[in-house]
Write a protein that holds these residues in place. Structure first.
Motif, PDB file in Angstrom:
ATOM      1  N   SER A  26       8.074  -8.578  -8.334  1.00  0.00           N
ATOM      2  CA  SER A  26       7.053  -7.917  -7.515  1.00  0.00           C
ATOM      3  C   SER A  26       6.182  -8.930  -6.779  1.00  0.00           C
ATOM      4  O   SER A  26       5.384  -8.548  -5.930  1.00  0.00           O
ATOM      5  CB  SER A  26       6.169  -7.030  -8.386  1.00  0.00           C
ATOM      6  OG  SER A  26       5.404  -7.827  -9.277  1.00  0.00           O
ATOM      7  N   GLU A  28       3.990 -10.898  -8.343  1.00  0.00           N
ATOM      8  CA  GLU A  28       2.817 -11.217  -9.157  1.00  0.00           C
ATOM      9  C   GLU A  28       3.226 -12.090 -10.335  1.00  0.00           C
ATOM     10  O   GLU A  28       4.371 -12.031 -10.788  1.00  0.00           O
ATOM     11  CB  GLU A  28       2.148  -9.935  -9.654  1.00  0.00           C
ATOM     12  CG  GLU A  28       3.010  -9.133 -10.614  1.00  0.00           C
ATOM     13  CD  GLU A  28       2.438  -7.767 -10.939  1.00  0.00           C
ATOM     14  OE1 GLU A  28       1.712  -7.659 -11.942  1.00  0.00           O
ATOM     15  OE2 GLU A  28       2.726  -6.819 -10.193  1.00  0.00           O
ATOM     16  N   THR A  36       3.381  -4.241 -18.771  1.00  0.00           N
ATOM     17  CA  THR A  36       4.420  -4.279 -17.755  1.00  0.00           C
ATOM     18  C   THR A  36       5.786  -4.429 -18.413  1.00  0.00           C
ATOM     19  O   THR A  36       5.888  -4.689 -19.613  1.00  0.00           O
ATOM     20  CB  THR A  36       4.197  -5.449 -16.773  1.00  0.00           C
ATOM     21  OG1 THR A  36       4.155  -6.663 -17.517  1.00  0.00           O
ATOM     22  CG2 THR A  36       2.903  -5.276 -15.992  1.00  0.00           C
ATOM     23  N   ILE A  44      10.700  -1.082  -8.779  1.00  0.00           N
ATOM     24  CA  ILE A  44       9.487  -1.883  -8.938  1.00  0.00           C
ATOM     25  C   ILE A  44       8.295  -0.992  -8.587  1.00  0.00           C
ATOM     26  O   ILE A  44       8.317  -0.290  -7.585  1.00  0.00           O
ATOM     27  CB  ILE A  44       9.522  -3.120  -8.011  1.00  0.00           C
ATOM     28  CG1 ILE A  44      10.691  -4.041  -8.356  1.00  0.00           C
ATOM     29  CG2 ILE A  44       8.195  -3.871  -8.036  1.00  0.00           C
ATOM     30  CD1 ILE A  44      10.570  -4.796  -9.657  1.00  0.00           C
ATOM     31  N   GLY A  45       7.276  -0.997  -9.425  1.00  0.00           N
ATOM     32  CA  GLY A  45       6.083  -0.192  -9.203  1.00  0.00           C
ATOM     33  C   GLY A  45       6.093   1.141  -9.918  1.00  0.00           C
ATOM     34  O   GLY A  45       5.059   1.786 -10.014  1.00  0.00           O
ATOM     35  N   ASN A  64       7.507  -4.267 -13.052  1.00  0.00           N
ATOM     36  CA  ASN A  64       7.107  -5.270 -12.063  1.00  0.00           C
ATOM     37  C   ASN A  64       8.103  -6.415 -11.941  1.00  0.00           C
ATOM     38  O   ASN A  64       7.843  -7.385 -11.235  1.00  0.00           O
ATOM     39  CB  ASN A  64       5.712  -5.814 -12.369  1.00  0.00           C
ATOM     40  CG  ASN A  64       5.686  -6.751 -13.560  1.00  0.00           C
ATOM     41  OD1 ASN A  64       6.541  -6.682 -14.430  1.00  0.00           O
ATOM     42  ND2 ASN A  64       4.694  -7.612 -13.603  1.00  0.00           N
ATOM     43  N   ASP A  65       9.246  -6.307 -12.629  1.00  0.00           N
ATOM     44  CA  ASP A  65      10.201  -7.411 -12.596  1.00  0.00           C
ATOM     45  C   ASP A  65      11.617  -6.885 -12.790  1.00  0.00           C
ATOM     46  O   ASP A  65      11.827  -5.739 -13.183  1.00  0.00           O
ATOM     47  CB  ASP A  65       9.861  -8.426 -13.683  1.00  0.00           C
ATOM     48  CG  ASP A  65      10.377  -9.825 -13.391  1.00  0.00           C
ATOM     49  OD1 ASP A  65      10.960 -10.051 -12.312  1.00  0.00           O
ATOM     50  OD2 ASP A  65      10.189 -10.711 -14.251  1.00  0.00           O
ATOM     51  N   LYS A 108       3.459   0.255  -3.896  1.00  0.00           N
ATOM     52  CA  LYS A 108       3.331  -1.063  -4.521  1.00  0.00           C
ATOM     53  C   LYS A 108       4.307  -2.061  -3.911  1.00  0.00           C
ATOM     54  O   LYS A 108       3.966  -3.208  -3.724  1.00  0.00           O
ATOM     55  CB  LYS A 108       3.595  -0.978  -6.026  1.00  0.00           C
ATOM     56  CG  LYS A 108       2.542  -0.238  -6.786  1.00  0.00           C
ATOM     57  CD  LYS A 108       1.453  -1.161  -7.201  1.00  0.00           C
ATOM     58  CE  LYS A 108       0.464  -0.406  -8.069  1.00  0.00           C
ATOM     59  NZ  LYS A 108      -0.690  -1.144  -8.383  1.00  0.00           N
ATOM     60  N   SER A 109       5.528  -1.627  -3.611  1.00  0.00           N
ATOM     61  CA  SER A 109       6.539  -2.562  -3.140  1.00  0.00           C
ATOM     62  C   SER A 109       6.253  -3.068  -1.735  1.00  0.00           C
ATOM     63  O   SER A 109       6.774  -4.090  -1.336  1.00  0.00           O
ATOM     64  CB  SER A 109       7.934  -1.945  -3.213  1.00  0.00           C
ATOM     65  OG  SER A 109       8.020  -0.858  -2.333  1.00  0.00           O
ATOM     66  N   ALA A 112       4.872  -6.672  -1.572  1.00  0.00           N
ATOM     67  CA  ALA A 112       5.759  -7.806  -1.857  1.00  0.00           C
ATOM     68  C   ALA A 112       6.737  -7.996  -0.703  1.00  0.00           C
ATOM     69  O   ALA A 112       7.104  -7.042  -0.022  1.00  0.00           O
ATOM     70  CB  ALA A 112       6.522  -7.553  -3.159  1.00  0.00           C
ATOM     71  N   SER A 116      11.823 -10.137  -2.488  1.00  0.00           N
ATOM     72  CA  SER A 116      11.026 -10.598  -3.633  1.00  0.00           C
ATOM     73  C   SER A 116      11.865 -10.758  -4.907  1.00  0.00           C
ATOM     74  O   SER A 116      11.449 -11.453  -5.819  1.00  0.00           O
ATOM     75  CB  SER A 116       9.850  -9.661  -3.897  1.00  0.00           C
ATOM     76  OG  SER A 116      10.323  -8.379  -4.246  1.00  0.00           O
ATOM     77  N   THR A 117      13.042 -10.129  -4.982  1.00  0.00           N
ATOM     78  CA  THR A 117      13.854 -10.270  -6.194  1.00  0.00           C
ATOM     79  C   THR A 117      14.307 -11.712  -6.381  1.00  0.00           C
ATOM     80  O   THR A 117      14.572 -12.147  -7.489  1.00  0.00           O
ATOM     81  CB  THR A 117      15.082  -9.345  -6.169  1.00  0.00           C
ATOM     82  OG1 THR A 117      15.796  -9.570  -4.973  1.00  0.00           O
ATOM     83  CG2 THR A 117      14.660  -7.896  -6.288  1.00  0.00           C
TER      84      THR A 117
END
Length: 122
Positions: A26, A28, A36, A44-45, A64-65, A108-109, A112, A116-117
């Motif tokens: 994400s 963060e 999380t 994600i989110g 988040n991951d 949320k996504s 990012a 982001s992955t």
């Protein structure tokens, strides 16, 4: 609103403190004290309710991951989440996962980057 289609029993582990501060998918940093989790398939989110069927304890976590990166496992909880449902002493346990919120995933996504992955460092 929960339905059977949103529920699954999976093998979960937890990330521990070793990767604290590493960037998650994400974007963060991973914080072992946050509620999380990493998932291979959940958006994600999104928010899920994770329940330890042995103890009946549940915790809400935000995905988040991406991960876990171990064959046969579907969820990697933060240290705090694992402790709250009583699996931190076992390391790996079967848990019930209920997806309870998918609306956050889109909002949320957008914070990012698209790729982001690739930021995952663990």
């Amino acid at each position: 609103r929960q339905t059977r289609a949103n529920s699954a029993t999976v093998k979960a582990s937890f990330q521990g403190d070793r990767t604290a501060g590493h960037l998650t998918a994400s974007g963060e940093p991973y914080d072992p004290d946050d509620l999380t989790a990493a998932s291979k398939t959940l958006p994600i989110g999104s928010t899920v309710l994770v329940t330890n069927p042995t103890t009946g304890k549940s915790v809400k976590v935000r995905i988040n991951d991406r991960g876990p990166h171990v064959r046969g496992r579907s969820l990697d909880l933060s240290t705090r989440a694992a402790k709250e449902i009583g699996i931190a002493d076992k390391g790996v346990a079967r848990v019930k996962v209920n997806r309870i919120d998918s609306k956050q995933a889109k909002s949320k996504s957008t914070d990012a980057p698209e790729d982001s992955t690739s930021a995952t460092t663990h």
